[in-house]
Write an enzyme that holds these catalytic residues in place. Structure first.
Site, PDB file in Angstrom:
ATOM      1  N   GLU A  72       0.822  -1.215   0.000  1.00 11.73           N
ATOM      2  CA  GLU A  72       0.000   0.000   0.000  1.00 11.73           C
ATOM      3  C   GLU A  72       0.853   1.261   0.000  1.00 11.73           C
ATOM      4  O   GLU A  72       0.624   2.171  -0.793  1.00 11.73           O
ATOM      5  CB  GLU A  72      -0.930   0.023   1.221  1.00 11.73           C
ATOM      6  CG  GLU A  72      -1.650   1.363   1.331  1.00 11.73           C
ATOM      7  CD  GLU A  72      -2.813   1.405   2.295  1.00 11.73           C
ATOM      8  OE1 GLU A  72      -2.939   0.507   3.126  1.00 11.73           O
ATOM      9  OE2 GLU A  72      -3.590   2.369   2.179  1.00 11.73           O
ATOM     10  N   ASP A 122      -0.375  -5.081   3.213  1.00 14.70           N
ATOM     11  CA  ASP A 122      -0.889  -3.870   3.846  1.00 14.70           C
ATOM     12  C   ASP A 122      -0.274  -3.839   5.238  1.00 14.70           C
ATOM     13  O   ASP A 122      -0.611  -4.662   6.090  1.00 14.70           O
ATOM     14  CB  ASP A 122      -2.425  -3.890   3.930  1.00 14.70           C
ATOM     15  CG  ASP A 122      -2.955  -2.531   4.335  1.00 14.70           C
ATOM     16  OD1 ASP A 122      -2.160  -1.723   4.858  1.00 14.70           O
ATOM     17  OD2 ASP A 122      -4.156  -2.265   4.136  1.00 14.70           O
ATOM     18  N   ILE A 176      -0.524  -1.803   7.726  1.00 13.95           N
ATOM     19  CA  ILE A 176      -1.570  -1.597   8.737  1.00 13.95           C
ATOM     20  C   ILE A 176      -2.882  -1.460   7.990  1.00 13.95           C
ATOM     21  O   ILE A 176      -3.079  -0.491   7.247  1.00 13.95           O
ATOM     22  CB  ILE A 176      -1.338  -0.323   9.590  1.00 13.95           C
ATOM     23  CG1 ILE A 176       0.014  -0.366  10.309  1.00 13.95           C
ATOM     24  CG2 ILE A 176      -2.480  -0.162  10.594  1.00 13.95           C
ATOM     25  CD1 ILE A 176       0.273   0.829  11.231  1.00 13.95           C
ATOM     26  N   ASP A 177      -3.774  -2.419   8.136  1.00 11.84           N
ATOM     27  CA  ASP A 177      -5.127  -2.213   7.602  1.00 11.84           C
ATOM     28  C   ASP A 177      -5.980  -1.787   8.795  1.00 11.84           C
ATOM     29  O   ASP A 177      -5.950  -2.419   9.852  1.00 11.84           O
ATOM     30  CB  ASP A 177      -5.691  -3.478   6.958  1.00 11.84           C
ATOM     31  CG  ASP A 177      -7.012  -3.157   6.255  1.00 11.84           C
ATOM     32  OD1 ASP A 177      -7.043  -2.172   5.482  1.00 11.84           O
ATOM     33  OD2 ASP A 177      -8.013  -3.845   6.507  1.00 11.84           O
ATOM     34  N   THR A 232      -5.894   1.832   9.417  1.00  9.59           N
ATOM     35  CA  THR A 232      -4.997   2.893   9.922  1.00  9.59           C
ATOM     36  C   THR A 232      -5.770   3.902  10.775  1.00  9.59           C
ATOM     37  O   THR A 232      -5.260   4.374  11.793  1.00  9.59           O
ATOM     38  CB  THR A 232      -4.271   3.592   8.750  1.00  9.59           C
ATOM     39  OG1 THR A 232      -3.496   2.615   8.053  1.00  9.59           O
ATOM     40  CG2 THR A 232      -3.340   4.687   9.226  1.00  9.59           C
ATOM     41  N   ASP A 271      -5.892  -4.667   0.666  1.00 11.31           N
ATOM     42  CA  ASP A 271      -6.871  -4.788   1.761  1.00 11.31           C
ATOM     43  C   ASP A 271      -7.496  -6.183   1.790  1.00 11.31           C
ATOM     44  O   ASP A 271      -7.979  -6.617   2.836  1.00 11.31           O
ATOM     45  CB  ASP A 271      -8.026  -3.781   1.587  1.00 11.31           C
ATOM     46  CG  ASP A 271      -7.583  -2.329   1.646  1.00 11.31           C
ATOM     47  OD1 ASP A 271      -6.824  -1.997   2.560  1.00 11.31           O
ATOM     48  OD2 ASP A 271      -8.017  -1.528   0.782  1.00 11.31           O
TER      49      ASP A 271
HETATM   50  C1  IPD Z   1      -8.937   0.955   4.674  1.00  5.76           C
HETATM   51  C2  IPD Z   1      -9.702   0.143   5.665  1.00  5.76           C
HETATM   52  C3  IPD Z   1     -11.135   0.603   5.673  1.00  5.76           C
HETATM   53  C4  IPD Z   1     -11.774   0.511   4.301  1.00  5.76           C
HETATM   54  C5  IPD Z   1     -10.932   1.223   3.281  1.00  5.76           C
HETATM   55  C6  IPD Z   1      -9.517   0.753   3.310  1.00  5.76           C
HETATM   56  P1  IPD Z   1      -6.418   1.373   5.388  1.00  5.76           P
HETATM   57  O1  IPD Z   1      -7.589   0.555   4.642  1.00  5.76           O
HETATM   58  O2  IPD Z   1      -9.649  -1.226   5.336  1.00  5.76           O
HETATM   59  O3  IPD Z   1     -11.900  -0.180   6.533  1.00  5.76           O
HETATM   60  O4  IPD Z   1     -13.035   1.069   4.343  1.00  5.76           O
HETATM   61  O5  IPD Z   1     -11.513   0.973   2.010  1.00  5.76           O
HETATM   62  O6  IPD Z   1      -8.759   1.482   2.374  1.00  5.76           O
HETATM   63  O7  IPD Z   1      -6.368   2.730   4.761  1.00  5.76           O
HETATM   64  O8  IPD Z   1      -6.762   1.446   6.818  1.00  5.76           O
HETATM   65  O9  IPD Z   1      -5.224   0.563   5.070  1.00  5.76           O
HETATM   66 CA    CA Z   2      -3.138   0.369   5.146  1.00 12.83          CA
END
Ligand code: IPD
Ligand code: CA
Length: 274
Positions: free
Chosen positions: A71, A91, A93-94, A96, A220
């Site tokens: 990412e 990813d 940190i998913d 964030t 994700d």
């Molecule tokens: C996000 C999270 C969020 C989702 C977004 C993602 P991130 O990833 O998974 O729940 O709604 O579409 O982009 O930015 O925290 O890595």
């Molecule tokens: Ca992320």
């Protein structure tokens, strides 16, 4: 690919996710810097960037010929190039925004594709201590416990998870909220947990019956995707077609019946492909 190499890849992903998780956990309890990307709700921290670099360097050392999709490398301008070569999809940190706001549902995601098929996935939540994992044909696990999707077939008896996502475009939000309205009317309710990967792992382990989202990215959903299918779930496009991990949209349903009831309720939201 032999089962031997699959289990080696899975063990490597588990080890690397654990090391990365320690860095995330350490930072979770401290003040965090934050910058924004495509909208003020699309956040990145120094920890996201440092953890992605750490994961890539650990994997690269072990598998120098493999490729990477991450990412934060993509946010820094690297193009998504998904080929048949073994590719680690990361990813760091998913969730964030959860990380920044001290909400524990935040995770490290590491997936591996071979011939553009995901063969290994690890989703590690360092704060709650849950590690979801799967490899092709080997079932899905949370820590050492095998997980499976819910058996509920009636949407009226289901909980559905989705997200508002990171875009703050009013038209996009309006369509998403109308989708939420229709799904709430037809079910026990809708939840938003703040991480696409956590959402999919929850449904993979029978907590809720489906998750759908427009606007997500390949990192994700790659690792969580194989965890979901190995738990017996149906991973498809919200139109009902085959899933396309670069298409920015996904529907993860515990079975075909739930998918069939959800699909007609969803209005498509257009995003540029990864
Ligand atoms: C996000 C999270 C969020 C989702 C977004 C993602 P991130 O990833 O998974 O729940 O709604 O579409 O982009 O930015 O925290 O890595
Ligand atoms: Ca992320």
């Amino acid at each position: 690919m032999s089962d031997h190499s699959l289990s080696e890849y899975l063990n490597t992903a588990l080890e690397v996710a654990q090391i990365a998780g320690e860095v995330v956990k350490d930072a979770f309890y401290k003040d965090k810097d934050q910058k924004t990307k495509e909208s003020y709700a699309d956040i990145v921290t120094e920890t996201d960037q440092a953890v992605e670099k750490l994961i890539i360097s650990l994997l690269q050392e072990k598998y120098p010929s493999h490729k990477f999709i991450g990412e934060e490398s993509t946010a820094e301008g690297k193009k998504v190039e998904w080929t048949d070569t073994p590719t680690w999809i990361i990813d760091p940190i998913d969730g964030t925004a959860n990380f920044v706001h001290n909400i524990p549902q935040t995770c490290v995601c590491i997936g591996l594709s071979v011939n553009r098929e995901i063969v290994v996935g690890v989703v590690h939540l360092p704060i709650t201590g849950q590690t979801y994992s799967a490899s092709r044909g080997g079932g899905a696990y949370c820590n050492k416990q095998k997980i499976t999707v819910s058996k509920v077939k009636d949407l009226k008896k289901s909980v559905v998870i989705t997200e508002a996502g990171n875009s703050r475009d009013s038209q996009i939000l309006s369509t998403k909220m109308k989708n939420v309205h229709r799904v709430v009317e037809a079910s026990h309710g809708v939840r938003m947990l703040g991480s696409a990967a956590v959402n999919m792992c929850m449904v993979a382990s029978g907590s809720g019956e489906a998750y759908f989202e427009y606007g997500i990215h390949i990192w994700d959903i790659a690792a969580a995707g194989i965890i979901f299918t190995e738990a017996g779930g149906l991973l498809i496009d919200p139109s009902g077609r085959d899933v396309d991990l670069l298409s920015r949209q996904v529907l993860a349903a515990c079975n075909q019946s739930i998918a069939d009831q959800l699909i007609p309720l969803l209005t498509h939201v257009e995003f540029d492909r990864d």
